[in-house]
Design a protein around this motif. Structure first.
Motif, PDB file in Angstrom:
ATOM      1  N   ASN A  50       0.751  17.619  -9.118  1.00  0.00           N
ATOM      2  CA  ASN A  50      -0.510  17.025  -9.534  1.00  0.00           C
ATOM      3  C   ASN A  50      -0.420  15.507  -9.417  1.00  0.00           C
ATOM      4  O   ASN A  50      -0.549  14.790 -10.394  1.00  0.00           O
ATOM      5  CB  ASN A  50      -0.809  17.459 -10.973  1.00  0.00           C
ATOM      6  CG  ASN A  50      -2.221  17.115 -11.364  1.00  0.00           C
ATOM      7  OD1 ASN A  50      -3.039  16.783 -10.529  1.00  0.00           O
ATOM      8  ND2 ASN A  50      -2.517  17.191 -12.651  1.00  0.00           N
ATOM      9  N   LYS A  51      -0.168  15.040  -8.209  1.00  0.00           N
ATOM     10  CA  LYS A  51      -0.040  13.600  -7.998  1.00  0.00           C
ATOM     11  C   LYS A  51      -0.839  13.207  -6.777  1.00  0.00           C
ATOM     12  O   LYS A  51      -0.974  13.976  -5.839  1.00  0.00           O
ATOM     13  CB  LYS A  51       1.430  13.207  -7.771  1.00  0.00           C
ATOM     14  CG  LYS A  51       2.290  13.345  -8.995  1.00  0.00           C
ATOM     15  CD  LYS A  51       3.680  12.854  -8.698  1.00  0.00           C
ATOM     16  CE  LYS A  51       4.529  12.972  -9.946  1.00  0.00           C
ATOM     17  NZ  LYS A  51       5.909  12.623  -9.700  1.00  0.00           N
ATOM     18  N   ALA A  52      -1.324  11.983  -6.779  1.00  0.00           N
ATOM     19  CA  ALA A  52      -2.014  11.471  -5.606  1.00  0.00           C
ATOM     20  C   ALA A  52      -0.979  11.272  -4.501  1.00  0.00           C
ATOM     21  O   ALA A  52       0.194  11.029  -4.771  1.00  0.00           O
ATOM     22  CB  ALA A  52      -2.691  10.156  -5.942  1.00  0.00           C
ATOM     23  N   ALA A  53      -1.420  11.353  -3.275  1.00  0.00           N
ATOM     24  CA  ALA A  53      -0.496  11.270  -2.137  1.00  0.00           C
ATOM     25  C   ALA A  53       0.327   9.988  -2.201  1.00  0.00           C
ATOM     26  O   ALA A  53       1.544  10.016  -2.162  1.00  0.00           O
ATOM     27  CB  ALA A  53      -1.274  11.345  -0.839  1.00  0.00           C
ATOM     28  N   SER A  54      -0.317   8.842  -2.283  1.00  0.00           N
ATOM     29  CA  SER A  54       0.445   7.604  -2.428  1.00  0.00           C
ATOM     30  C   SER A  54      -0.457   6.485  -2.908  1.00  0.00           C
ATOM     31  O   SER A  54      -0.133   5.317  -2.763  1.00  0.00           O
ATOM     32  CB  SER A  54       1.108   7.225  -1.104  1.00  0.00           C
ATOM     33  OG  SER A  54       0.091   6.952  -0.159  1.00  0.00           O
ATOM     34  N   GLY A  55      -1.598   6.834  -3.457  1.00  0.00           N
ATOM     35  CA  GLY A  55      -2.590   5.826  -3.838  1.00  0.00           C
ATOM     36  C   GLY A  55      -2.147   4.901  -4.944  1.00  0.00           C
ATOM     37  O   GLY A  55      -2.129   3.692  -4.790  1.00  0.00           O
ATOM     38  N   SER A  56      -1.768   5.448  -6.093  1.00  0.00           N
ATOM     39  CA  SER A  56      -1.497   4.600  -7.254  1.00  0.00           C
ATOM     40  C   SER A  56      -0.105   3.998  -7.223  1.00  0.00           C
ATOM     41  O   SER A  56       0.116   2.934  -7.786  1.00  0.00           O
ATOM     42  CB  SER A  56      -1.685   5.404  -8.540  1.00  0.00           C
ATOM     43  OG  SER A  56      -0.759   6.459  -8.555  1.00  0.00           O
ATOM     44  N   THR A  57       0.843   4.659  -6.574  1.00  0.00           N
ATOM     45  CA  THR A  57       2.210   4.139  -6.599  1.00  0.00           C
ATOM     46  C   THR A  57       2.355   2.864  -5.790  1.00  0.00           C
ATOM     47  O   THR A  57       3.142   2.015  -6.139  1.00  0.00           O
ATOM     48  CB  THR A  57       3.210   5.189  -6.082  1.00  0.00           C
ATOM     49  OG1 THR A  57       2.794   5.601  -4.788  1.00  0.00           O
ATOM     50  CG2 THR A  57       3.278   6.372  -7.001  1.00  0.00           C
ATOM     51  N   SER A  58       1.586   2.724  -4.715  1.00  0.00           N
ATOM     52  CA  SER A  58       1.733   1.533  -3.885  1.00  0.00           C
ATOM     53  C   SER A  58       1.315   0.282  -4.653  1.00  0.00           C
ATOM     54  O   SER A  58       1.893  -0.785  -4.465  1.00  0.00           O
ATOM     55  CB  SER A  58       0.933   1.665  -2.592  1.00  0.00           C
ATOM     56  OG  SER A  58      -0.436   1.797  -2.891  1.00  0.00           O
ATOM     57  N   LEU A  59       0.317   0.402  -5.536  1.00  0.00           N
ATOM     58  CA  LEU A  59      -0.094  -0.754  -6.343  1.00  0.00           C
ATOM     59  C   LEU A  59       1.035  -1.206  -7.257  1.00  0.00           C
ATOM     60  O   LEU A  59       1.351  -2.395  -7.328  1.00  0.00           O
ATOM     61  CB  LEU A  59      -1.322  -0.399  -7.195  1.00  0.00           C
ATOM     62  CG  LEU A  59      -2.663  -0.401  -6.492  1.00  0.00           C
ATOM     63  CD1 LEU A  59      -3.741   0.130  -7.418  1.00  0.00           C
ATOM     64  CD2 LEU A  59      -3.021  -1.789  -6.026  1.00  0.00           C
ATOM     65  N   ASN A  60       1.637  -0.246  -7.964  1.00  0.00           N
ATOM     66  CA  ASN A  60       2.729  -0.581  -8.880  1.00  0.00           C
ATOM     67  C   ASN A  60       3.913  -1.161  -8.119  1.00  0.00           C
ATOM     68  O   ASN A  60       4.545  -2.109  -8.565  1.00  0.00           O
ATOM     69  CB  ASN A  60       3.178   0.647  -9.667  1.00  0.00           C
ATOM     70  CG  ASN A  60       2.107   1.120 -10.618  1.00  0.00           C
ATOM     71  OD1 ASN A  60       1.226   0.358 -10.984  1.00  0.00           O
ATOM     72  ND2 ASN A  60       2.172   2.370 -11.007  1.00  0.00           N
ATOM     73  N   THR A  61       4.213  -0.591  -6.975  1.00  0.00           N
ATOM     74  CA  THR A  61       5.343  -1.062  -6.183  1.00  0.00           C
ATOM     75  C   THR A  61       5.092  -2.484  -5.723  1.00  0.00           C
ATOM     76  O   THR A  61       5.991  -3.323  -5.774  1.00  0.00           O
ATOM     77  CB  THR A  61       5.547  -0.154  -4.950  1.00  0.00           C
ATOM     78  OG1 THR A  61       5.397   1.198  -5.352  1.00  0.00           O
ATOM     79  CG2 THR A  61       6.896  -0.340  -4.333  1.00  0.00           C
ATOM     80  N   ARG A  62       3.870  -2.758  -5.284  1.00  0.00           N
ATOM     81  CA  ARG A  62       3.551  -4.106  -4.822  1.00  0.00           C
ATOM     82  C   ARG A  62       3.660  -5.105  -5.974  1.00  0.00           C
ATOM     83  O   ARG A  62       4.202  -6.188  -5.803  1.00  0.00           O
ATOM     84  CB  ARG A  62       2.144  -4.135  -4.234  1.00  0.00           C
ATOM     85  CG  ARG A  62       1.866  -5.441  -3.455  1.00  0.00           C
ATOM     86  CD  ARG A  62       0.451  -5.493  -3.065  1.00  0.00           C
ATOM     87  NE  ARG A  62      -0.302  -5.287  -4.303  1.00  0.00           N
ATOM     88  CZ  ARG A  62      -1.583  -5.532  -4.455  1.00  0.00           C
ATOM     89  NH1 ARG A  62      -2.283  -5.938  -3.472  1.00  0.00           N
ATOM     90  NH2 ARG A  62      -2.194  -5.333  -5.602  1.00  0.00           N
ATOM     91  N   LYS A  63       3.153  -4.728  -7.156  1.00  0.00           N
ATOM     92  CA  LYS A  63       3.251  -5.624  -8.316  1.00  0.00           C
ATOM     93  C   LYS A  63       4.705  -5.935  -8.623  1.00  0.00           C
ATOM     94  O   LYS A  63       5.055  -7.070  -8.915  1.00  0.00           O
ATOM     95  CB  LYS A  63       2.597  -4.982  -9.549  1.00  0.00           C
ATOM     96  CG  LYS A  63       1.106  -5.076  -9.573  1.00  0.00           C
ATOM     97  CD  LYS A  63       0.574  -4.455 -10.851  1.00  0.00           C
ATOM     98  CE  LYS A  63      -0.925  -4.317 -10.830  1.00  0.00           C
ATOM     99  NZ  LYS A  63      -1.424  -3.601 -11.991  1.00  0.00           N
ATOM    100  N   LEU A  64       5.569  -4.901  -8.578  1.00  0.00           N
ATOM    101  CA  LEU A  64       6.986  -5.116  -8.851  1.00  0.00           C
ATOM    102  C   LEU A  64       7.613  -6.015  -7.801  1.00  0.00           C
ATOM    103  O   LEU A  64       8.429  -6.887  -8.125  1.00  0.00           O
ATOM    104  CB  LEU A  64       7.732  -3.776  -8.882  1.00  0.00           C
ATOM    105  CG  LEU A  64       7.628  -2.997 -10.172  1.00  0.00           C
ATOM    106  CD1 LEU A  64       8.287  -1.627 -10.009  1.00  0.00           C
ATOM    107  CD2 LEU A  64       8.282  -3.731 -11.310  1.00  0.00           C
TER     108      LEU A  64
END
Length: 139
Positions: A50-64
């Motif tokens: 139950n996870k988005a393909a890669s939508g929300s993780t890329s934002l967090n990764t970029r912020k980090l």
């Protein structure tokens, strides 16, 4: 209360039968195994999750990646540590007694007094009420 009967019907639970496509795939793979052909299976990483393909993780990764500050949790300031210890000593209470009064674990009081805890405003306000002292608001 004469003749109470319970008519129980057996309930049989079974796994869902594989679909025609899954059976066909399985037959093809088994046939290839029998013939000695090399088989390569690929595990789909997010399949059935139950996870988005890669939508929300890329934002967090970029912020980090863009964050250049040191990455550490906020710790209890030394003024707060001293204020908690002083208020507790004035009331002649042990860490365990204070923890029991505010309904927290004794380990939490110890972490606050040693400065290892991550400050939580709810716990600090409980401590203020229990110890009858103002512990924050000096900033």
């Amino acid at each position: 209360m004469a003749g109470i009967n319970q008519d129980w019907e057996p309930v049989v639970l079974r796994k869902k039968a594989p679909t025609a496509a899954a059976r066909k795939d399985e037959k093809v793979v088994n046939a290839a195994r029998r013939s000695g052909a090399e088989i390569e299976t690929v595990k789909k990483s997010n399949a059935g999750m139950n996870k988005a393909a890669s939508g929300s993780t890329s934002l967090n990764t970029r912020k980090l990646d863009e964050d250049t500050e040191n990455l550490s949790h906020e710790k209890v300031p030394s003024e707060l540590k001293k204020a908690i210890m002083q208020a507790r000593m004035d009331k002649k209470l042990t860490q365990a007694q204070v923890a029991q009064i505010i309904n927290e674990k004794p380990q939490i009081i110890q972490e606050y007094e040693s400065g290892k805890a991550i400050p939580n405003q709810q716990i600090i306000s409980k401590l203020e009420k229990a110890l009858g002292a103002k512990l924050r608001g000096k900033k």
